[in-house]
Scaffold this motif. Structure first.
Motif, PDB file in Angstrom:
ATOM      1  N   ARG A 206       0.832  -1.209   0.000  1.00 50.02           N
ATOM      2  CA  ARG A 206       0.000   0.000   0.000  1.00 50.02           C
ATOM      3  C   ARG A 206       0.865   1.257   0.000  1.00 50.02           C
ATOM      4  N   ARG A 207       1.913   1.261   0.809  1.00 51.04           N
ATOM      5  CA  ARG A 207       2.783   2.448   0.857  1.00 51.04           C
ATOM      6  C   ARG A 207       3.535   2.643  -0.448  1.00 51.04           C
ATOM      7  N   VAL A 208       3.949   1.540  -1.055  1.00 50.87           N
ATOM      8  CA  VAL A 208       4.628   1.666  -2.353  1.00 50.87           C
ATOM      9  C   VAL A 208       3.677   2.229  -3.391  1.00 50.87           C
ATOM     10  N   GLY A 209       2.392   1.760  -3.361  1.00 49.90           N
ATOM     11  CA  GLY A 209       1.412   2.280  -4.314  1.00 49.90           C
ATOM     12  C   GLY A 209       1.181   3.767  -4.141  1.00 49.90           C
TER      13      GLY A 209
ATOM     14  N   LEU B 264       4.092   5.638  -5.560  1.00 52.25           N
ATOM     15  CA  LEU B 264       4.082   5.723  -7.029  1.00 52.25           C
ATOM     16  C   LEU B 264       3.064   6.727  -7.512  1.00 52.25           C
ATOM     17  N   LEU B 265       1.851   6.742  -6.874  1.00 56.42           N
ATOM     18  CA  LEU B 265       0.839   7.723  -7.264  1.00 56.42           C
ATOM     19  C   LEU B 265       1.318   9.149  -7.001  1.00 56.42           C
ATOM     20  N   GLY B 266       1.985   9.339  -5.858  1.00 56.01           N
ATOM     21  CA  GLY B 266       2.512  10.669  -5.577  1.00 56.01           C
ATOM     22  C   GLY B 266       3.549  11.099  -6.600  1.00 56.01           C
ATOM     23  N   ALA B 267       4.451  10.161  -6.980  1.00 56.72           N
ATOM     24  CA  ALA B 267       5.455  10.501  -7.987  1.00 56.72           C
ATOM     25  C   ALA B 267       4.809  10.834  -9.328  1.00 56.72           C
TER      26      ALA B 267
ATOM     27  N   LEU C 129       3.011  14.840 -13.432  1.00 55.11           N
ATOM     28  CA  LEU C 129       1.962  15.495 -14.200  1.00 55.11           C
ATOM     29  C   LEU C 129       1.900  16.989 -13.879  1.00 55.11           C
ATOM     30  N   ALA C 130       2.024  17.312 -12.592  1.00 58.10           N
ATOM     31  CA  ALA C 130       1.981  18.725 -12.226  1.00 58.10           C
ATOM     32  C   ALA C 130       3.134  19.496 -12.858  1.00 58.10           C
TER      33      ALA C 130
END
Length: 418
Positions: free
Chosen positions: A285-288, A291-294, A299-300
């Motif tokens: 879960r933390r890895v996911g 990855l979403l944060g990265a 994108l930003a």
């Protein structure tokens, strides 16, 4: 004492007794057949020639395992001796051989190369003398045979220093330094000083031992220094082990003891995490989320960077075109005492107040006075005139902004009811 003389006949043909008498004389002297571990045996090599040596003698290498070889101060020096009614001159070299372990020692094969002047022609002649079979044995004195390791010296002492308090909070540190000093032999024979601690309350971080050797009047001495830093890890008590070393005093023939007391360290708190290990699901879960944060940051950066940079550029351009920026450029020119830049800057700033033609008049007058003083017949310069121009520029801006009825751009707002 063992004394060996070597006579080497140069050439393969037989020489007469008179010719042989002119060969260099090489002798080897070992002051004892038996040595004590850590204590030196002296080997002397003497070379005598009937004339002189145009080149220094080349001495052999006498290094062997477990034998430390040292050349004392003034190890090589001139010598002379009467041989057959004539004075021969030469050189003598002394080696100090320190056995580091008990057992027999045999010096390796080698030779001494002597270059001397021929008695008849004075031409340089090379003479080679082989190193003879030189052996000796090293032993441990009877009184020191129970020592492990056998520290045999003239003097030995231990010392301990502590840097920091013995009562630590988790994460704090205390540094312990143990120093061993030995006299009459090499510090290489000093054993390890710091024992490992089994306490979990601290963690040990040791530095590499520092071994220093000195020699005074032919006597070796030295120190071994071991430094260890202990960092508090968890609440509890840790015992830094003491140290006891028995050593044999060669001067008194007795076994003596050097000690360092143990040190008790108390730790409060804990520097270790009390949280249980994460499950595979929690790790996934933390890895996911990572990855979403990265992905979100990428994108930003990709989408928002161009408009953000454009907005920043427009804001910068808007500021550079403002009355505030124009006045700052004027003040900068006045502070740098740049008359040309000041004249241009005051006109640029005055352009923001087209309805107040007298707004910049005090600054113009001050700059005119500075120009007259600089380029007139009675030219004079100084800080007061420029300081006055700076004050005039500050006062002019305040007056112009009050007269214009604005505190922002410097331009009057259009009337509400024209």
């Amino acid at each position: 004492m063992i004394r060996l003389a070597v006579a080497v006949i140069s050439g393969l043909s037989c020489l007469g007794q008179s010719a042989l008498a002119q060969d260099p004389q090489v002798s080897f002297e070992l002051d004892s057949e038996t040595a004590i571990v850590g204590q030196p045996v002296t080997l002397r090599i003497q070379v005598l020639v009937p004339t002189w040596m145009p080149k220094p003698a080349v001495f052999p290498n006498v290094e062997v395992p477990s034998l430390m070889v040292r050349l004392p101060e003034r190890a090589t020096g001139p010598v002379s001796q009467r041989i057959g009614g004539a004075t021969w001159s030469g050189v003598q070299r002394s080696y100090r051989l320190y056995p580091l372990a008990a057992g027999p020692f045999e010096l390796p094969d080698g030779e001494i190369v002597v270059t001397y002047a021929d008695p008849d022609t004075s031409d340089p002649v090379e003479f080679r003398a082989p190193l003879p079979d030189i052996r000796f044995a090293a032993r441990v004195p009877a009184g020191a045979r129970g020592l492990n390791p056998p520290v045999i010296a003239r003097g030995f002492a231990l010392d301990q220093t502590l840097e920091g308090a013995t009562e630590l909070a988790a994460g704090d540190a205390i540094t312990r330094t143990i120093t061993a000093r030995i006299e009459g032999t090499t510090p290489v024979l000093i054993p390890t000083l710091t024992a490992e601690t089994e306490a979990t309350a601290v963690r040990a971080y040791g530095k590499e031992p520092v071994i220093s050797e000195t020699e005074e009047r032919g006597v070796l001495s030295g120190t071994r220094v071991e430094t260890t830093t202990y960092v508090g890890q968890s609440a509890g008590e840790a015992i830094l082990p003491g140290l006891t070393i028995d050593w044999f005093n060669v001067e008194s023939g007795q076994v003596e003891t050097a000690t360092v007391p143990e040190t008790v360290v108390t730790v409060t708190g804990s520097a270790l995490s009390a949280a249980p290990p994460m499950s595979p699901r929690e790790i996934a879960r933390r890895v996911g989320w990572g990855l979403l944060g990265a992905l979100g940051l990428w994108l930003a950066w990709t989408v928002l960077r161009p408009p953000l940079f454009r907005a920043l550029a427009e804001a910068r351009a808007g500021y550079e075109a403002s009355e505030r920026a124009a006045h700052r450029r004027l003040m900068r020119a006045l502070r740098t005492r740049d008359l040309s830049a000041s004249l241009a800057a005051v006109e640029k700033w005055a352009g923001f107040f087209p309805d107040l033609p007298q707004a910049a008049l005090p600054v113009r007058r001050a700059l005119a006075g500075i120009g007259a003083a600089r380029f007139g017949r009675q030219a004079e310069t100084g800080k007061p005139a420029w300081n006055g121009a700076e004050r005039a520029a500050q006062s002019a801006r305040r007056a112009a902004r009050r007269a214009a009825g604005t505190a922002g751009s410097g331009r009057s707002l259009p009337p509400l009811n024209p």
